[in-house]
Design a protein around this motif. Structure first.
Motif, mmCIF file in Angstrom:
data_model
loop_
_atom_site.group_PDB
_atom_site.id
_atom_site.type_symbol
_atom_site.label_atom_id
_atom_site.label_comp_id
_atom_site.label_asym_id
_atom_site.label_seq_id
_atom_site.Cartn_x
_atom_site.Cartn_y
_atom_site.Cartn_z
ATOM 1 N N HIS A 121 0.850 -1.188 0.000
ATOM 2 C CA HIS A 121 0.000 0.000 0.000
ATOM 3 C C HIS A 121 0.891 1.245 0.000
ATOM 4 C CE1 HIS A 121 -3.967 -1.861 0.748
ATOM 5 N NE2 HIS A 121 -3.260 -2.791 1.383
ATOM 6 N N ASP A 122 0.584 2.183 -0.883
ATOM 7 C CA ASP A 122 1.328 3.441 -0.968
ATOM 8 C C ASP A 122 0.344 4.523 -1.384
ATOM 9 O OD1 ASP A 122 2.896 5.647 -1.583
ATOM 10 O OD2 ASP A 122 4.475 4.477 -2.545
ATOM 11 N N LEU A 123 -0.068 5.352 -0.418
ATOM 12 C CA LEU A 123 -1.092 6.360 -0.705
ATOM 13 C C LEU A 123 -0.619 7.371 -1.737
ATOM 14 C CD1 LEU A 123 -2.511 7.077 2.880
ATOM 15 C CD2 LEU A 123 -3.450 5.587 1.105
ATOM 16 N N LEU A 124 0.661 7.757 -1.698
ATOM 17 C CA LEU A 124 1.162 8.747 -2.651
ATOM 18 C C LEU A 124 1.129 8.222 -4.074
ATOM 19 C CD1 LEU A 124 4.215 10.290 -0.740
ATOM 20 C CD2 LEU A 124 1.974 11.323 -1.145
ATOM 21 N N ALA A 125 1.386 6.934 -4.238
ATOM 22 C CA ALA A 125 1.418 6.328 -5.572
ATOM 23 C C ALA A 125 0.085 5.704 -5.956
ATOM 24 C CB ALA A 125 2.511 5.269 -5.642
ATOM 25 N N ASP A 126 -0.934 5.801 -5.072
ATOM 26 C CA ASP A 126 -2.242 5.188 -5.330
ATOM 27 C C ASP A 126 -2.096 3.685 -5.571
ATOM 28 O OD1 ASP A 126 -4.974 5.542 -5.359
ATOM 29 O OD2 ASP A 126 -4.876 7.215 -6.766
ATOM 30 N N ALA A 127 -1.231 3.042 -4.808
ATOM 31 C CA ALA A 127 -0.919 1.629 -5.017
ATOM 32 C C ALA A 127 -1.528 0.769 -3.927
ATOM 33 C CB ALA A 127 0.593 1.431 -5.046
ATOM 34 N N GLN A 128 -1.992 -0.412 -4.344
ATOM 35 C CA GLN A 128 -2.383 -1.471 -3.420
ATOM 36 C C GLN A 128 -1.832 -2.785 -3.964
ATOM 37 O OE1 GLN A 128 -5.595 0.061 -4.777
ATOM 38 N NE2 GLN A 128 -5.371 1.799 -3.384
ATOM 39 N N PRO A 129 -1.644 -3.773 -3.126
ATOM 40 C CA PRO A 129 -1.085 -5.043 -3.595
ATOM 41 C C PRO A 129 -1.887 -5.626 -4.762
ATOM 42 C CG PRO A 129 -1.096 -4.981 -1.203
ATOM 43 C CD PRO A 129 -1.856 -3.766 -1.666
ATOM 44 N N GLY A 130 -1.180 -6.022 -5.799
ATOM 45 C CA GLY A 130 -1.801 -6.631 -6.971
ATOM 46 C C GLY A 130 -2.151 -5.663 -8.073
ATOM 47 N N LYS A 131 -2.109 -4.364 -7.784
ATOM 48 C CA LYS A 131 -2.527 -3.371 -8.767
ATOM 49 C C LYS A 131 -1.455 -3.207 -9.847
ATOM 50 C CE LYS A 131 -5.048 1.036 -8.626
ATOM 51 N NZ LYS A 131 -5.301 2.258 -7.815
ATOM 52 N N ILE A 132 -1.920 -2.960 -11.075
ATOM 53 C CA ILE A 132 -1.026 -2.820 -12.219
ATOM 54 C C ILE A 132 -0.733 -1.350 -12.468
ATOM 55 C CG2 ILE A 132 -0.849 -3.181 -14.720
ATOM 56 C CD1 ILE A 132 -0.385 -5.712 -13.087
ATOM 57 N N LEU A 133 0.482 -1.108 -12.873
ATOM 58 C CA LEU A 133 1.004 0.239 -13.091
ATOM 59 C C LEU A 133 0.145 1.053 -14.054
ATOM 60 C CD1 LEU A 133 3.750 1.881 -12.515
ATOM 61 C CD2 LEU A 133 4.409 1.076 -14.794
ATOM 62 N N HIS A 134 -0.025 2.329 -13.733
ATOM 63 C CA HIS A 134 -0.610 3.268 -14.693
ATOM 64 C C HIS A 134 0.476 3.954 -15.515
ATOM 65 C CE1 HIS A 134 -2.847 6.484 -16.550
ATOM 66 N NE2 HIS A 134 -2.098 7.377 -15.940
ATOM 67 N N GLU A 135 1.551 4.435 -14.847
ATOM 68 C CA GLU A 135 2.527 5.288 -15.521
ATOM 69 C C GLU A 135 3.821 5.276 -14.725
ATOM 70 O OE1 GLU A 135 2.844 10.123 -16.574
ATOM 71 O OE2 GLU A 135 1.016 9.248 -15.723
ATOM 72 N N MET A 136 4.940 5.389 -15.433
ATOM 73 C CA MET A 136 6.222 5.529 -14.750
ATOM 74 C C MET A 136 7.018 6.662 -15.393
ATOM 75 S SD MET A 136 8.154 2.060 -16.077
ATOM 76 C CE MET A 136 9.441 2.217 -14.846
ATOM 77 N N ARG A 137 7.769 7.393 -14.559
ATOM 78 C CA ARG A 137 8.544 8.539 -15.034
ATOM 79 C C ARG A 137 9.936 8.514 -14.400
ATOM 80 N NH1 ARG A 137 6.372 11.149 -19.498
ATOM 81 N NH2 ARG A 137 4.103 11.253 -19.276
ATOM 82 N N GLY A 138 10.913 9.056 -15.151
ATOM 83 C CA GLY A 138 12.276 9.056 -14.662
ATOM 84 C C GLY A 138 12.896 10.426 -14.547
ATOM 85 N N GLY A 139 12.089 11.492 -14.569
ATOM 86 C CA GLY A 139 12.612 12.842 -14.530
ATOM 87 C C GLY A 139 12.821 13.366 -13.120
ATOM 88 N N GLU A 140 13.348 14.591 -13.047
ATOM 89 C CA GLU A 140 13.665 15.231 -11.776
ATOM 90 C C GLU A 140 12.423 15.466 -10.934
ATOM 91 O OE1 GLU A 140 15.853 19.382 -10.238
ATOM 92 O OE2 GLU A 140 15.404 19.062 -12.366
ATOM 93 N N MET A 141 11.322 15.914 -11.556
ATOM 94 C CA MET A 141 10.122 16.228 -10.790
ATOM 95 C C MET A 141 9.501 14.976 -10.181
ATOM 96 S SD MET A 141 8.459 19.233 -13.180
ATOM 97 C CE MET A 141 7.075 19.556 -12.066
ATOM 98 N N ALA A 142 9.565 13.857 -10.887
ATOM 99 C CA ALA A 142 9.073 12.599 -10.316
ATOM 100 C C ALA A 142 9.956 12.154 -9.155
ATOM 101 C CB ALA A 142 9.013 11.522 -11.393
#
Length: 735
Positions: free
Chosen positions: A340-361
């Motif tokens: 569970h990660d509230l900042l990332a809107d994640a819960q166990p088993g959930k599939i990724l929406h988006e990933m970023r590799g920049g400075e702001m992320a």
């Protein structure tokens, strides 16, 4: 976030979303795009960068703009454009330029059109290569003064999109001898980013932002100047490959990537151009990751891993390039949420929406480093896993992915359904995240008939269809793995869901399914394209499908260029909006596949023709992310949407799914059989040739000819004795 209703809600609500892409005046120079791996370039038709203020031009690497300016001047003047084109395979941009009239003290000293400049530009391995080849076609010597101005703002992609930052890192330029300049940036995330420019031959003068050459060309003499821009990669040290070796490597890689892919040709030359552009765009957007090939979503804003976009693109390509689906599944499985990660809107088993590799992320200025704010990526992942196994017979990949499938199903039945009513719902856990978490993720996209925004948790109609189809398809895979009890449970759950869905979502008064249920379980009684995607899943009874097809093909929804996202009589309809009245090609392709499932091939043909006609007006025959939903007029093309991504993966995949829906292509590896269910070809196609259709270890080439509303089949090659047959049957039913 809960919002209060307002008589004029749109003005204030538009200010609330931090991820809005501002519309600005477009440059008079058209844009050209190139991509390789994690690097992409947006250039103008001269192959310049940054000549128009506020443009998204640049060379980008891993969500950072590594070059924000690159401007060529000949004798202190902008050269004149003769022509600009990208190769059919998207590998190289070639620009033909010439000199303007050159005056001195008001007197013409050099007429235009005597110096031919060929500017060749390509990307490979995190580097941008440019060759300037100049030839003098005058009968006297030409004194060339050439300059290349350059710079980098090292802007995060979200800054380029319009977000403001109160503080930035430190930038500086360092000149190394006479052939090399490094542009350096120490970000607030303590990450050092660097852009290195290599010049060959050495310029006459070189500074931290400009290289200048001066030489004379005799009549018919030619000379070349090379520039390589290397985006920082700590793995590779030393100078880059020379231009010609880099170009050969890029060509060879494109050639290798095309092996094993089915090819499509037809009797219609414009359709052939459309298909060629789609396949080239998909090849360019597909990135080799540690887990396999993955189609990045689009350029410029979405050149990264997106869960929803990757799955839908893989679905569109499954019949002609099934290995893409395997790469998508493996990559999404690798990044499946475990905690569970509230900042990332994640819960166990959930599939990724988006990933970023920049400075702001990295600094959490945007929440998208690894972000899971999507209600549909998880059921779509399960759906693709089941469909891939059924299409290819690759049970070993399914066996390997099964723990991820089970975790995804656990999320669907657990955190994805927090109130236990049987419907997957979303409600963002981070105020900086996405307010809406279906594919229509604009902040104003989910609303009631009176225009008021729906308050969460929100259950979208098409997401319930995805869950239904996912459980049906993965149940088949479970049986192939010997998991019969699990399969029976999944089938029973799907049957129960279909009954509950029809009771809760069907709105008799508007003749279609509600867009969504809000947090109070009140339906959003709005006619939208979402109901067409419901048909794709097969959850709807045939009698419902009949009415949905009729409604979506009526003038309220069908513009002549495709089906609008929202019917034009609805409260928030705006044909120039992002999601409330525009036309999205990928949406239309999924709807067409749904129509075909229920036997409505005439409607499939109308959608197919409308998008083909639209592409015939588009630059490069390329369907963009979306275009405006205005009604089609005589002797004029569709109206473009100003900040649409182009190319975009699921727009590029649209013609492929439309063709599959039209022909009714189905693959059965267990029987070594390819079926064409109720096959038809639209009237703009007399015939279509499909080569290298893969089924297991076998392949086949087919010629399909149209005869009125029927077709004939001819097997041109059969490697492995595949059985091919056309089947004409009545309307399909769910299941």
């Amino acid at each position: 976030m809960h919002r209060q209703k307002s008589a004029e809600p749109l003005v204030e609500e538009a200010q609330e979303t931090p991820f809005y892409i501002p519309g600005t005046d477009a440059s008079t120079r058209p844009r050209r795009t190139l991509k390789h791996g994690d690097c992409f370039a947006v250039l103008d038709s001269h192959a310049d960068i940054g000549t128009a203020l506020g443009s998204p031009d640049g060379i980008f690497y891993r969500d950072t703009r590594h070059l924000s300016r690159l401007e060529l001047l000949i004798n202190d003047s902008q050269p004149l454009l003769l022509g600009s084109s990208v190769r059919d395979d998207n590998s190289v941009l070639t620009v033909d330029l010439t000199n303007p009239d050159i005056e001195l003290n008001g007197k013409l000293v050099q007429p235009r059109d005597v110096l031919h400049v060929v500017r060749t530009f390509f990307l490979w391995g995190g580097k941008a290569y440019q060759r300037l080849r100049m030839q003098n076609h005058d009968d006297r010597p030409f004194d060339v003064r050439l300059s290349l101005a350059f710079d980098s703002d090292f802007a995060d992609l979200f800054e380029v999109r319009g977000m403001k930052r109160p503080h930035r890192g430190i930038a500086r330029a360092v000149v190394h001898g006479m052939t090399e300049v490094s542009l350096n940036y120490l970000g607030l995330d303590d990450h050092r980013r660097r852009t290195v420019l290599f010049f060959e031959p050495a310029p006459e003068s070189l500074s931290g932002n400009k290289a200048s050459y001066r030489f004379q060309l005799l009549p018919q003499e030619s000379r070349s100047v090379y520039l390589t821009v290397k985006c920082d990669d700590p793995i590779e040290a030393g100078p880059p490959l020379p231009f010609r070796k880099g170009l050969r490597a890029a060509f060879q890689e494109r050639k290798n990537a095309s092996r094993g892919v089915a090819t499509i040709t037809s009797s219609n030359s414009i359709f052939n151009e459309m298909i060629c552009r789609s396949m080239s765009d998909l090849a360019m957007l597909t990135t080799e990751t540690p887990q396999g090939s993955y189609p990045y979503a689009g350029i410029p804003w979405y050149s990264t891993t997106f869960g929803r976009d990757g799955v839908i693109t893989a679905l569109q390509m499954l019949w002609c390039h099934p290995s893409i689906a395997r790469g998508v599944l493996q990559r999404l499985a690798a990044y499946q949420a475990k905690d569970h990660d509230l900042l990332a809107d994640a819960q166990p088993g959930k599939i990724l929406h988006e990933m970023r590799g920049g400075e702001m992320a990295a600094l959490n200025e945007v929440p998208f480093g690894l972000y899971y704010g999507s209600a549909d990526s998880t059921p779509l992942f399960v759906l693709l896993a089941g469909l891939y196994a059924a299409h290819t017979g690759d049970i070993e990949t399914l066996r390997h992915l099964w723990p991820n499938v089970e975790a995804a199903l656990g999320w669907i039945d657990g955190p994805g359904d927090p109130d236990g009513d049987g419907f997957v719902e979303y409600y963002r856990t981070n105020e900086n995240g996405l307010a809406n978490q279906g594919w229509k993720d604009s902040q104003d996209a989910i609303f009631h008939a009176d225009g008021s925004l729906a308050e969460g948790p929100i259950a979208l109609c098409e997401v319930q269809g995805y869950v239904y189809a996912a459980k049906r398809l993965i149940a088949q895979g479970a049986r192939q793995l010997g998991k019969h009890a699990i399969a029976d449970t999944l089938d029973a759950q799907a049957t129960e869901l279909a009954e509950k869905f029809d009771q809760a979502f069907w709105c008799e008064e508007i003749g279609t399914y509600a867009l969504a249920l809000d947090g109070n379980k009140q339906p959003c009684r709005v006619r939208t394209s979402n109901a067409g995607q419901v048909l794709f899943s097969g959850i709807a009874p045939p009698e419902r499908a009949e009415r949905i097809v009729g409604g979506l093909m009526s003038p309220s929804s069908f513009s002549g260029w495709g089906i609008r996202t929202v019917a034009r009589e609805e409260h928030r309809y705006n044909p120039m909006s992002y999601h409330n009245g525009s036309i999205w090609p990928h949406d239309n392709s999924i709807i067409a596949a749904g129509f075909a499932r229920y036997g409505h091939k005439g409607a499939v043909e109308r959608i197919f023709k409308s998008l083909f006609d639209a592409a015939s007006y588009m630059d490069l025959r390329r369907l963009p992310e979306l275009y405006c939903g205005f009604q089609r007029g005589r002797q004029r093309g569709p109206t473009l949407y100003p900040v649409a991504c182009s190319p975009q993966a699921w727009a590029a995949g649209t013609p492929l799914l439309l063709l599959q829906a039209s022909l009714g292509l189905e693959f059965d590896p267990g029987r070594n059989e390819i079926l064409l269910q109720n096959p038809r070809l639209p009237h703009f196609l007399e015939d279509v040739t499909l080569r290298n259709l893969q089924l297991g270890q076998s392949s086949v080439d087919l010629l399909v000819r149209r005869h009125g509303t029927e077709v004939s089949l001819q097997v041109l090659r059969n490697d492995g004795q595949i059985r091919v047959a056309a089947v004409y049957a009545s309307c399909s039913t769910p299941g």
